[in-house]
Write a protein that holds these residues in place. Structure first.
Motif, PDB file in Angstrom:
ATOM      1  N   ALA A 232       0.615   2.597  -4.772  1.00 49.78           N
ATOM      2  CA  ALA A 232       1.888   3.256  -4.627  1.00 49.78           C
ATOM      3  C   ALA A 232       1.903   3.816  -3.310  1.00 49.78           C
ATOM      4  O   ALA A 232       2.577   3.900  -2.335  1.00 49.78           O
ATOM      5  N   GLU A 233       0.321   4.675  -3.048  1.00 46.17           N
ATOM      6  CA  GLU A 233       0.463   5.434  -1.903  1.00 46.17           C
ATOM      7  C   GLU A 233       0.323   4.494  -0.724  1.00 46.17           C
ATOM      8  O   GLU A 233       0.723   4.834   0.391  1.00 46.17           O
ATOM      9  N   LEU A 234      -0.523   3.438  -0.931  1.00 48.86           N
ATOM     10  CA  LEU A 234      -0.956   2.657   0.320  1.00 48.86           C
ATOM     11  C   LEU A 234       0.515   1.987   0.684  1.00 48.86           C
ATOM     12  O   LEU A 234       0.721   1.759   1.904  1.00 48.86           O
ATOM     13  N   LEU A 235       1.058   1.498  -0.186  1.00 47.92           N
ATOM     14  CA  LEU A 235       2.344   0.679   0.296  1.00 47.92           C
ATOM     15  C   LEU A 235       3.485   1.507   0.749  1.00 47.92           C
ATOM     16  O   LEU A 235       4.119   1.535   1.942  1.00 47.92           O
ATOM     17  N   ALA A 236       3.557   3.077   0.294  1.00 49.24           N
ATOM     18  CA  ALA A 236       4.481   4.134   0.750  1.00 49.24           C
ATOM     19  C   ALA A 236       4.144   4.479   2.137  1.00 49.24           C
ATOM     20  O   ALA A 236       4.941   4.614   3.015  1.00 49.24           O
ATOM     21  N   SER A 237       2.718   4.480   2.565  1.00 49.74           N
ATOM     22  CA  SER A 237       2.260   4.854   3.767  1.00 49.74           C
ATOM     23  C   SER A 237       2.681   3.911   4.895  1.00 49.74           C
ATOM     24  O   SER A 237       2.586   4.065   6.055  1.00 49.74           O
ATOM     25  N   ARG A 238       3.074   2.519   4.425  1.00 49.78           N
ATOM     26  CA  ARG A 238       3.352   1.626   5.565  1.00 49.78           C
ATOM     27  C   ARG A 238       4.921   1.358   5.578  1.00 49.78           C
ATOM     28  O   ARG A 238       5.331   0.190   6.303  1.00 49.78           O
ATOM     29  N   LEU A 239       5.756   1.985   4.714  1.00 50.50           N
ATOM     30  CA  LEU A 239       7.360   1.695   4.795  1.00 50.50           C
ATOM     31  C   LEU A 239       7.509   2.337   6.083  1.00 50.50           C
ATOM     32  O   LEU A 239       7.189   3.426   6.606  1.00 50.50           O
ATOM     33  N   PRO A 240       8.647   1.797   6.546  1.00 51.84           N
ATOM     34  CA  PRO A 240       9.405   2.291   7.693  1.00 51.84           C
ATOM     35  C   PRO A 240      10.169   3.477   7.530  1.00 51.84           C
ATOM     36  O   PRO A 240      10.282   3.927   6.472  1.00 51.84           O
TER      37      PRO A 240
ATOM     38  N   ALA B 296       6.868  -8.360  -8.057  1.00 52.83           N
ATOM     39  CA  ALA B 296       6.120  -9.920  -7.663  1.00 52.83           C
ATOM     40  C   ALA B 296       7.336 -10.384  -6.589  1.00 52.83           C
ATOM     41  O   ALA B 296       6.481 -11.322  -6.114  1.00 52.83           O
ATOM     42  N   ASP B 297       8.503 -10.240  -6.608  1.00 56.09           N
ATOM     43  CA  ASP B 297       9.501 -10.999  -5.685  1.00 56.09           C
ATOM     44  C   ASP B 297       9.624 -10.353  -4.587  1.00 56.09           C
ATOM     45  O   ASP B 297      10.695 -10.783  -3.680  1.00 56.09           O
ATOM     46  N   TRP B 298       8.984  -9.005  -4.241  1.00 55.86           N
ATOM     47  CA  TRP B 298       9.399  -8.209  -3.082  1.00 55.86           C
ATOM     48  C   TRP B 298       8.446  -8.763  -2.084  1.00 55.86           C
ATOM     49  O   TRP B 298       7.068  -8.747  -1.996  1.00 55.86           O
ATOM     50  N   GLU B 299       8.989  -8.665  -0.661  1.00 55.84           N
ATOM     51  CA  GLU B 299       8.067  -8.748   0.595  1.00 55.84           C
ATOM     52  C   GLU B 299       7.671  -7.170   0.767  1.00 55.84           C
ATOM     53  O   GLU B 299       8.316  -6.428   1.235  1.00 55.84           O
ATOM     54  N   PRO B 300       6.481  -7.049   0.688  1.00 54.62           N
ATOM     55  CA  PRO B 300       5.805  -5.708   0.826  1.00 54.62           C
ATOM     56  C   PRO B 300       5.694  -5.528   2.513  1.00 54.62           C
ATOM     57  O   PRO B 300       5.654  -6.577   3.374  1.00 54.62           O
ATOM     58  N   PRO B 301       5.524  -4.295   2.807  1.00 50.30           N
ATOM     59  CA  PRO B 301       5.223  -3.830   4.219  1.00 50.30           C
ATOM     60  C   PRO B 301       3.765  -4.765   4.793  1.00 50.30           C
ATOM     61  O   PRO B 301       2.850  -4.752   4.063  1.00 50.30           O
ATOM     62  N   SER B 302       3.675  -4.772   5.936  1.00 50.13           N
ATOM     63  CA  SER B 302       2.423  -5.335   6.318  1.00 50.13           C
ATOM     64  C   SER B 302       1.302  -4.582   6.184  1.00 50.13           C
ATOM     65  O   SER B 302       1.348  -3.385   6.475  1.00 50.13           O
ATOM     66  N   LEU B 303       0.184  -5.239   5.671  1.00 53.86           N
ATOM     67  CA  LEU B 303      -1.018  -4.574   5.666  1.00 53.86           C
ATOM     68  C   LEU B 303      -2.015  -5.322   6.561  1.00 53.86           C
ATOM     69  O   LEU B 303      -3.154  -5.433   6.230  1.00 53.86           O
TER      70      LEU B 303
ATOM     71  N   ILE C  23       1.638  10.497  -6.140  1.00 55.03           N
ATOM     72  CA  ILE C  23       1.577   9.282  -6.419  1.00 55.03           C
ATOM     73  C   ILE C  23       2.903   8.840  -6.944  1.00 55.03           C
ATOM     74  O   ILE C  23       3.563   7.863  -6.874  1.00 55.03           O
ATOM     75  N   GLY C  24       3.390   9.638  -7.897  1.00 55.80           N
ATOM     76  CA  GLY C  24       4.840   9.451  -8.378  1.00 55.80           C
ATOM     77  C   GLY C  24       5.826   9.338  -7.416  1.00 55.80           C
ATOM     78  O   GLY C  24       6.769   8.596  -7.163  1.00 55.80           O
ATOM     79  N   VAL C  25       5.927  10.219  -6.310  1.00 55.94           N
ATOM     80  CA  VAL C  25       6.761  10.447  -5.325  1.00 55.94           C
ATOM     81  C   VAL C  25       6.628   9.165  -4.466  1.00 55.94           C
ATOM     82  O   VAL C  25       7.626   8.478  -4.020  1.00 55.94           O
ATOM     83  N   ALA C  26       5.455   8.529  -4.134  1.00 59.21           N
ATOM     84  CA  ALA C  26       5.135   7.469  -3.385  1.00 59.21           C
ATOM     85  C   ALA C  26       5.588   6.300  -4.105  1.00 59.21           C
ATOM     86  O   ALA C  26       6.413   5.336  -3.339  1.00 59.21           O
ATOM     87  N   ALA C  27       5.625   6.362  -5.354  1.00 57.18           N
ATOM     88  CA  ALA C  27       6.108   5.022  -6.113  1.00 57.18           C
ATOM     89  C   ALA C  27       7.707   4.956  -6.152  1.00 57.18           C
ATOM     90  O   ALA C  27       8.459   4.034  -6.168  1.00 57.18           O
ATOM     91  N   VAL C  28       8.149   6.185  -6.073  1.00 61.75           N
ATOM     92  CA  VAL C  28       9.639   6.063  -6.129  1.00 61.75           C
ATOM     93  C   VAL C  28      10.287   5.661  -4.884  1.00 61.75           C
ATOM     94  O   VAL C  28      11.155   4.957  -4.682  1.00 61.75           O
ATOM     95  N   ARG C  29       9.524   6.047  -3.716  1.00 61.98           N
ATOM     96  CA  ARG C  29       9.952   5.682  -2.418  1.00 61.98           C
ATOM     97  C   ARG C  29       9.751   4.067  -2.382  1.00 61.98           C
ATOM     98  O   ARG C  29      10.696   3.142  -1.791  1.00 61.98           O
ATOM     99  N   VAL C  30       8.527   3.681  -2.877  1.00 63.93           N
ATOM    100  CA  VAL C  30       8.523   2.087  -2.834  1.00 63.93           C
ATOM    101  C   VAL C  30       9.407   1.356  -3.697  1.00 63.93           C
ATOM    102  O   VAL C  30      10.132   0.460  -3.310  1.00 63.93           O
ATOM    103  N   LEU C  31       9.725   1.760  -4.978  1.00 64.51           N
ATOM    104  CA  LEU C  31      10.640   1.196  -5.679  1.00 64.51           C
ATOM    105  C   LEU C  31      12.056   1.383  -5.131  1.00 64.51           C
ATOM    106  O   LEU C  31      12.819   0.401  -5.248  1.00 64.51           O
ATOM    107  N   GLU C  32      12.733   2.468  -4.490  1.00 68.87           N
ATOM    108  CA  GLU C  32      13.871   2.545  -3.994  1.00 68.87           C
ATOM    109  C   GLU C  32      13.945   1.648  -2.872  1.00 68.87           C
ATOM    110  O   GLU C  32      14.845   0.750  -2.528  1.00 68.87           O
ATOM    111  N   ALA C  33      12.587   1.565  -2.006  1.00 68.43           N
ATOM    112  CA  ALA C  33      12.612   0.499  -0.867  1.00 68.43           C
ATOM    113  C   ALA C  33      12.769  -0.909  -1.373  1.00 68.43           C
ATOM    114  O   ALA C  33      13.408  -1.762  -0.409  1.00 68.43           O
TER     115      ALA C  33
END
Length: 925
Positions: A917-925, A810-817, A716-726
């Motif tokens: 974090a895992e859900l968002l990271a799984s949809r990152l390019p 809050a101001d980030w455009e998340p990957p499509s779900l 979960i921490g790994v996924a959060a790092v990916r999302v935050l860096e994205a």
């Protein structure tokens, strides 16, 4: 602690099945939602009408008073008594039938009003009166007080909606009302002797609730004894069954919000709107709106018209155009400074919620002091409301007392709680009599819907003549000649300032300063935040709430937030419950508290039972041997750090035959739970190993690494790092592993928790970076508990700097779900402290289809794994989580940020919980 009383033994000898005379139960029923404390000798939870009759028979024989009680939401003290309390809510709580042809329903007295509404809804029907406590008050209680609610203009009082009653008089005589019976002949004679008094003093305006409603006995009103019984507060008889009228809800509703410069102007305007046939016309001013914003956040109050006071007016009908035309005509005639027309029902519901929670929210005055009931529903003729409010405000100023007035302005009923200091001898009594004189001058009633009870019965001579009061006594003697039923109410009343609960409590200021900073570190004042409104007894999950999961599972009063608070209050006065932190009654009441913090956000008065429990555990075990689970789960971060040195060996040992069950038993945990697996590599180790591979550009953010992410779920921490860096962030960690101290807090090891949390706050403060948390309970500690426990400027700055992942993005455009179906189980602490709004908004932006669950998962940190809690933990999960997961499609994502929630899922289902974090990271390019 189990004890036995003489009346309890007599009741059991009579074959009555559920008699409770232990000190815990007597403490639970010692108060209702009023200021009064009257411990009963026993509580009977009747299973049948035969139990009711037998209880009455024993009480008559033994000369012991009998008080009927629904869910104890009475604000006037008419649901407490010194003898036997007869609780109808536990078993005699069924809707017996609904007849759509006659539009009636037969109900037992203990049925909750909202349950009747659910039973009637499939037929397009509802029960008209709707008090703000509709999701927990009983029909029997509404009959006792002649309850009204906000829509009395449209549907009338309870007395207008009762078709028939089955009652037992104080002599045990059964009566069917309406109907003829020889026992009523003396009553006819009493009325005939004094028709003039009844015609001139009773039934003068719609909200004249004080005293007996003798106007219904007049010949021109057909000697309607049924309507006399409604509002008699259990002093004339015991209702055993009721047939009530149902109504068809109008097809269309609209709301007009009218703004005025002050509450007097709003009061003056309300009566003039009656010609437009509103179903409701409620008044309030900026004081209560401000407290809603302060307690619930700015989003809790939708935009209002300009002004400092408002009338919320509801119009209804079957023709939408006709209702709109009526609304437009009303708006033109209202002479408001500004107005708002609301047709969206969700928006209207948010506005009505301000009014609905008024009683609890106003339990803290504008000065921030405790505010009390006791003078909270006086009524005057509607055309005199504005003038009465002006004079009443002057009366308050003369006593230096404040409160938040609100209420049913168009029919003259005003609600308010006052910060009058109850500990000053004689002051409360003096104020009540002066307030009563003011109401009487305006031709009003001491009570407009809650009844007189112990709060106002002594004031009735200010309102009624000696002849009228003599009539009360004569009527009482016809039905209850031995004065068994609810003595001290209406006839021969107790003094209004006798039996007050708050002044009887002692102050505790020992050891660690209590965490409620706004209560000045005063445990006593914090415990008495509970005024007994009983929202914790309601199913709050329908509105997204959490409180109170253990009560929903057991339906036991002791497992509600109110029940626990009552036992703690009894501990503080030391009569029923020993004046000791080690009191068995206290620990019995707190045992099934999940420490979910649902009450922190859902209780209108802001009771935080998790904090109270932590303080009790801290004081109880300070310098003493603790339960095994306090050493095991309470110090989990320490054990996890040790195990992480050889995770594979620890995991292998846990899988060895017999080792896991033995280990769970030794640690005080339930053998049906699983030992969690330690990750082969900690998150911090992964972070260090991959640091050179990642970009360090972007705005810095400090990721708070909690114990669960570090040792059990580093992915979960790994996924959060990916999302935050994205999202363009540069992720940093603290130099040393830091803990929030959560497990020490929940097990009451507060001295150690302060030390741990102090070190953590110091390092987070020095970082100067925004802080993002992944585990909701740990994030909540940084946002709330740190300030309450430490009270330092760095703690406040850290709290202000700490966000959830969704809040930070809050101001980030998340990957499509798009096309993703999500069943979301917000963690209880997330709901209570941070709120889940940012998460919901992020998922909406991503295009997900989200089903948000309410309620608690049932595991709640250490609660669900401790020995003795498993069955309740599972029962809590079955209230919301498990049914939703079972109904979810196979491709649905079960979103659960909390480690406890995911653990409960893995223990009780075959589904896996996914962190945001895992859900968002799984949809990152």
């Amino acid at each position: 602690m189990k004890t036995s009383t003489p009346i309890g033994r007599a009741l059991r000898a009579a074959g009555i099945g559920e008699v409770c005379d232990d000190s815990t139960t007597r403490a639970l029923y010692s108060s209702d939602a009023s200021l009064y404390r009257v411990p009963p000798q026993a509580v009977v939870r009747a299973r049948s009408i035969d139990d009711v009759a037998a209880t009455l028979d024993v009480c008559r024989r033994e000369g012991v008073p009998l008080t009927s009680r629904g869910t104890g939401t009475s604000l006037a003290g008419n649901a407490v008594g010194p003898g036997v309390v007869l609780d109808f809510s536990r078993h005699l709580n069924r809707v017996l039938s609904v007849d759509p042809e006659t539009r009636t329903a037969r109900v037992q007295p203990g049925v909750v009003q909202a349950e009747l509404q659910r039973a009637a809804a499939p037929h397009g029907l509802r029960f008209g009166p709707d008090p703000s406590t509709h999701n927990r008050c009983t029909i029997g209680g509404m009959i006792g007080n002649n309850a009204c609610g906000a829509r009395a203009l449209g549907y009338g009082r309870t007395s207008d909606n009762v078709v028939a009653l089955e009652v037992l008089t104080g002599t045990g005589h059964p009566l069917s009302l309406p109907g003829e019976d020889p026992v009523l002949e003396p009553l006819r004679e009493i009325v005939a002797r004094d028709l003039a008094t009844i015609r001139t003093e009773f039934g003068r305006f719609g909200r004249q609730v004080s005293g007996y409603a003798l106007e219904h006995l007049l010949p021109e009103n057909d000697f309607d004894v049924r309507k006399l019984f409604v509002g008699s507060e259990g002093t004339l008889g015991i209702t055993t069954e009721a047939t009530v009228q149902l109504v068809v809800d109008p097809a269309f509703r609209t709301m007009v919000v009218l703004g005025y410069p002050d509450i007097v102007a709003a009061g003056n305007a309300a009566h003039g709107l009656l010609g437009f046939l509103p179903t409701a016309c409620e008044g309030l001013d900026s004081r209560i709106v401000d407290i809603v914003r302060a307690r619930r956040g700015p989003a809790a109050v939708p935009p209002l018209p300009s002004g400092a006071a408002w009338l919320f007016v509801e119009l209804a009908g079957d023709d939408a155009d006709e209702v709109r035309d009526r609304a437009c005509a009303l708006a033109q005639a209202a002479a408001a400074t500004d107005l708002l027309h609301v047709e969206d029902q969700a928006r209207a519901a948010a506005l009505w919620r301000i009014r609905e929670d008024g009683s609890g929210l106003s339990a803290r005055s504008p000065k921030g002091l405790p505010a009390h009931a006791g003078w909270e529903d006086a009524a005057v003729p509607a055309h005199r409301v504005g003038d009465y409010l002006r004079d009443f405000e002057e009366l308050l100023a003369g006593y230096d007392v404040t409160g938040y007035p609100y209420g049913h302005f168009a029919d003259g009923c005003i609600h308010i709680r006052l910060d009058i200091p109850l500990e000053v001898p004689g002051l409360f009594r003096e104020f009540l009599f002066e307030a009563a004189e003011l109401v009487a001058e305006y031709g009003g009633s001491m009570s407009g819907e809650h009844g007189d009870g112990r709060a106002r019965s002594e004031l009735l001579p200010v309102m009624y003549s000696p002849d009228a009061l003599a009539l009360f006594g004569a009527v009482k003697s016809v039905f209850d000649p031995e004065n068994v039923l609810n003595p001290g109410v209406l006839v021969d009343p107790r003094p209004v300032d006798a039996d007050l609960r708050v002044p009887a409590a002692r102050k505790i200021r020992e050891g660690l300063a209590f965490r409620y900073l706004e209560d000045g570190g005063d445990f006593t004042q914090a415990v008495h935040r509970c005024t007994g409104v009983g929202k914790c007894r309601a199913d709050n999950t329908g509105t997204g709430g959490v409180m109170c999961p253990s009560f929903l599972a057991t339906r036991e009063e002791k497992d509600s937030t109110r029940g626990r608070a009552r036992v703690l209050q009894e501990m503080l006065n030391g009569h029923l419950v020993a004046e000791s932190w080690q009191s068995p009654e206290v620990h019995e009441a707190l045992d099934l508290c999940l420490s979910c913090k649902g009450c922190l956000s859902d209780c209108p008065t802001g009771v935080d039972m998790a904090t109270l429990k932590s303080e009790v555990l801290h004081q109880t075990y300070r310098g003493r041997r603790r339960p095994a689970s306090h050493y095991g789960l309470g110090r989990l971060p320490q054990w996890a750090a040790i195990a992480s040195r050889a995770p594979r060996a620890v995991n292998a040992l846990a899988r060895a035959p017999g080792v896991a069950p033995l280990g769970l038993t030794v640690a005080g945990l339930d053998r049906r739970r699983r030992v969690p697996r330690f990750a082969p590599r900690t998150f911090r180790k992964w972070f260090a190993d991959t640091l050179s591979q990642r970009s360090r550009t972007g705005d810095p953010v400090l990721l708070f690494v909690d114990t669960f992410t570090e040792y059990f779920t580093p992915e979960i921490g790994v996924a959060a790092v990916r999302v935050l860096e994205a999202a363009g962030r540069s992720v940093h960690l603290t130099d040393e592993p830091r803990c929030c101290g959560l497990t020490w807090i929940t097990t009451g090891q507060l001295d150690q928790a302060r030390k741990i949390l102090g070190r953590t706050v110091a390092e987070l403060f020095r970082s100067g970076m925004p802080i993002v948390g992944l585990e909701p309970s740990c994030t909540a500690v940084l946002r709330s508990d740190a300030v309450e426990l430490l009270g330092s400027a760095p703690a406040r700055l850290v709290a202000d700097s700490t966000t959830t992942l969704a809040e930070l993005l809050a101001d980030w455009e998340p990957p499509s779900l798009d096309g993703t179906r999500i069943v979301a189980q917000p963690h209880c602490h997330h709901h209570a402290v941070m709120g889940w709004g940012a998460d919901a908004a992020l998922l909406r932006r991503a295009g997900a289809d989200v089903q948000r669950l309410a309620g608690c998962c049932g595991l709640a940190g250490n609660f669900g794994v401790e020995r003795g809690h498993y069955d309740v933990s599972v029962a809590v999960a079955r209230t919301q989580l498990l049914p939703a997961v079972e109904a979810a499609s196979d491709d649905a994502v079960i979103l659960a940020d909390g480690y406890s929630c995911r653990t409960q899922l893995s223990d009780l289902t075959t589904r896996r919980g996914t962190h945001l974090a895992e859900l968002l990271a799984s949809r990152l390019p």
